[in-house]
Design an enzyme around this catalytic site. Structure first.
Site, short mmCIF file in Angstrom:
data_model
loop_
_atom_site.label_atom_id
_atom_site.label_comp_id
_atom_site.label_asym_id
_atom_site.label_seq_id
_atom_site.Cartn_x
_atom_site.Cartn_y
_atom_site.Cartn_z
N ARG A 126 26.95 -38.48 13.45
CA ARG A 126 25.52 -38.76 13.64
C ARG A 126 24.79 -37.66 14.43
O ARG A 126 24.25 -37.90 15.51
CB ARG A 126 25.33 -40.12 14.30
N ARG A 418 24.06 -56.75 20.64
CA ARG A 418 23.02 -55.70 20.69
C ARG A 418 22.05 -55.86 19.54
O ARG A 418 20.90 -55.47 19.63
CB ARG A 418 23.67 -54.32 20.58
C1 EPZ Z 1 19.49 -45.79 11.25
O1 EPZ Z 1 20.32 -44.83 11.90
C2 EPZ Z 1 19.93 -47.13 11.77
N1 EPZ Z 1 19.82 -47.13 13.22
C3 EPZ Z 1 21.36 -47.41 11.36
O2 EPZ Z 1 21.70 -48.72 11.78
C4 EPZ Z 1 21.47 -47.33 9.85
O3 EPZ Z 1 22.81 -47.50 9.48
C5 EPZ Z 1 20.96 -45.96 9.37
O4 EPZ Z 1 19.62 -45.74 9.85
C6 EPZ Z 1 20.95 -45.82 7.86
O5 EPZ Z 1 20.13 -46.80 7.31
C7 EPZ Z 1 18.65 -47.36 13.78
O6 EPZ Z 1 17.65 -47.57 13.12
C8 EPZ Z 1 18.62 -47.37 15.27
P1 EPZ Z 1 20.11 -41.68 9.54
P2 EPZ Z 1 19.92 -43.29 11.87
O7 EPZ Z 1 19.44 -40.64 10.36
O8 EPZ Z 1 18.46 -43.18 11.84
C9 EPZ Z 1 22.92 -37.84 8.82
C10 EPZ Z 1 22.76 -50.33 13.10
O9 EPZ Z 1 23.90 -50.84 13.20
N2 EPZ Z 1 22.02 -37.10 9.71
O10 EPZ Z 1 19.41 -42.23 8.37
O11 EPZ Z 1 20.67 -42.62 12.94
C11 EPZ Z 1 23.71 -38.91 9.57
O12 EPZ Z 1 24.83 -38.36 10.22
C12 EPZ Z 1 22.63 -48.85 12.88
O13 EPZ Z 1 21.72 -50.98 13.24
C13 EPZ Z 1 22.27 -35.75 9.96
O14 EPZ Z 1 23.22 -35.17 9.43
O15 EPZ Z 1 20.55 -42.89 10.49
C14 EPZ Z 1 24.05 -39.88 8.49
O16 EPZ Z 1 25.16 -39.42 7.77
C15 EPZ Z 1 23.95 -48.18 12.66
N3 EPZ Z 1 21.43 -35.09 10.81
C16 EPZ Z 1 22.82 -39.82 7.57
O17 EPZ Z 1 22.16 -38.58 7.88
C17 EPZ Z 1 20.36 -35.69 11.41
O18 EPZ Z 1 19.64 -35.03 12.17
C18 EPZ Z 1 21.84 -40.96 7.73
O19 EPZ Z 1 21.51 -41.13 9.10
C19 EPZ Z 1 20.11 -37.05 11.14
C20 EPZ Z 1 20.96 -37.74 10.29
#
Ligand code: EPZ
Length: 439
Positions: A126, A418
């Protein structure tokens, strides 16, 4: 992170029947609380879930000078007439992903900020590279440390930011930065989850100018100030799907008041492929088993795809379906760690593989991550003592315990609480044999 408040004891094998009220979405409400920093006027949010994550965010806001008043069980008034601090204490380092979303609002209010970094977690690395690259394109000066990130900007300016992947957090971060930036910001390949649309609706009521195109392009015309707002948070489609899976897995019938079909289209299709059914009720949806359960192939993806946060309860449900199912996780590289306890302690037949067994070769293709599960069923699950590793795996374990014969104990409940409001009372209300004992 704080210790468990209590452990759960669950005696399974009982079909769950009855009704529960859906809570407001954690992943919308927490971002909307951050958005209130964009104005010095009062904001009133309705439908805010009473969960540990909201308490954490309100604690962060209080450190920054926000006055917080609960007006009702789920209604909170927040007002930040003056941002009194530009940094959050290091105790918030590695806690959650909310502080990084405060960068834009704090830059607009104070021109500089130091926010704690979110840190890794049990579901994948992440990183926040998209967030930082986008803010940098908008003119922020960023010094990335090991535990915190320092950012400065006189005034952010609009830019064209193309996200390498439709990241939910990066899209929200850039939205919160762009609404008060000088000029127009274009976010292409943006995430368009219902929680993001809900944030846009709130920002629009505050005076922001935002359009969302059907090709994942969000265009924000910066304005010079935003005002107070009254807004109701969307229902939590993850909690709703969790109760739907519980109804179908236990062969019961659960009505979830407040459930919205339009936010669940992909989930409902998957549920029906497995043998689950739903019907619309006066104020929500009711879930039940429509036929004997059969295996299905599921692939998680960005909205409108199948949410990664629905993956855990569905995987547990598939242990009760006849045949071999495949669940291909394409969002996070490491989101099947919880499967081991299901297999070794409860007798589920889940085999993990590094191969992409879904329709597409995903970003984790040939990279040695166990991101696809093959689930054979139906398997009677045995009661066990389980330790929750992360929030969504937590409901998966609760569901497995509800299906298993005998009494299971579950610790690590702080993770579940949480994000799920009063899960013990809600499960008991639909007939689950669940009790708590001090941790
Ligand atoms: C949000 O996380 C949610 N969290 C997550 O829910 C949810 O699983 C996720 O979105 C996907 O829907 C919150 O809203 C607080 P992403 P987020 O940025 O925003 C990669 C829960 O249990 N990425 O969409 O962090 C990342 O590693 C949580 O409620 C990068 O590489 O998710 C992942 O593989 C868990 N670089 C993908 O993108 C970055 O700068 C999607 O992550 C950002 C993301």
């Amino acid at each position: 992170m704080a210790a468990d408040r209590h452990l759960y004891r669950i005696t399974g094998g009982v079909p769950l029947r009855g009704a529960v009220q859906a809570s407001g979405a954690k992943n919308a409400a927490t971002k909307q609380l951050v958005a209130t920093l964009l104005t010095d006027e009062p904001c009133v949010l309705h439908g805010v879930p009473r969960i540990l994550e909201v308490d954490l965010v309100l604690g962060m806001l209080a450190e920054l000078g926000t006055e917080v008043t609960w007006l009702g069980e789920h209604t909170v008034r927040v007002c930040t007439p003056k941002v009194t601090s530009t940094s959050l204490s290091s105790s918030y380092s590695g806690v959650n992903r909310i502080p990084i979303l405060m960068m834009g609002p704090l830059l607009h209010r104070r021109g500089e900020t130091v926010v704690p970094l979110p840190g890794g977690c049990t579901i994948g690395k992440r990183p926040i590279d998209f967030h930082l690259a986008g803010l940098s394109q908008m003119g922020a000066d960023i010094v990335d440390g090991t535990r915190s990130v320092k950012v400065r900007a006189n005034r952010l300016s609009g830019a064209h930011v193309h996200l390498p992947f439709p990241s939910v957090g990066a899209t929200e971060n850039l939205l919160l930065a762009a609404v008060l930036a000088k000029g127009t910001t274009v976010i292409s390949n943006a995430a368009v989850e219902p929680e993001i649309v809900d944030l846009v609706l709130m920002l629009q009521k505050m005076g922001a100018l935002i359009t969302i195109d059907i090709d994942r392009t969000i265009v924000v015309s910066g304005v010079s100030e935003l005002g107070g707002v009254e807004h109701r948070t969307v229902p939590d489609r993850i909690e709703i799907a969790s109760f739907a899976a519980a109804a179908v897995a236990t062969n019961g019938r659960i009505q979830v008041r407040g459930a919205r079909q339009d936010h669940l289209i992909t989930f409902l299709n998957a549920l029906r492929h497995i043998g689950g059914e739903f019907t619309e009720t006066e104020d929500g949806l009711e879930f039940f088993r429509g036929r004997p359960l059969t295996a299905a192939d599921i692939e998680t993806g960005v909205h409108p795809g199948f949410m990664t946060d629905w993956q855990q309860p569905i995987t547990v449900l598939l242990t009760q379906a006849a045949g071999t199912s495949v669940v291909h996780e394409t969002i996070y590289e490491d989101r099947f760690g919880y499967a081991e306890q299901l297999s070794t302690a409860m007798g589920a037949e889940i085999e993990l593989t590094t191969k992409c067994l879904g329709a597409t070769a995903c970003r984790w293709h040939a990279r040695d991550f166990l991101h696809t599960a093959k689930i054979s069923g139906p398997t009677p699950l045995k009661a066990a003592d389980l330790v929750i590793p992360d929030l969504r795996a937590g409901f998966g374990y609760v569901l497995a315990a509800l299906v298993a014969e005998g009494t299971s104990t579950i610790s690590g409940t702080r993770y579940l609480e949480r994000g799920y409001e009063d899960p013990v009372a809600k499960l008991a209300a639909v007939g689950a044999r669940i009790t708590t004992q001090p941790a």
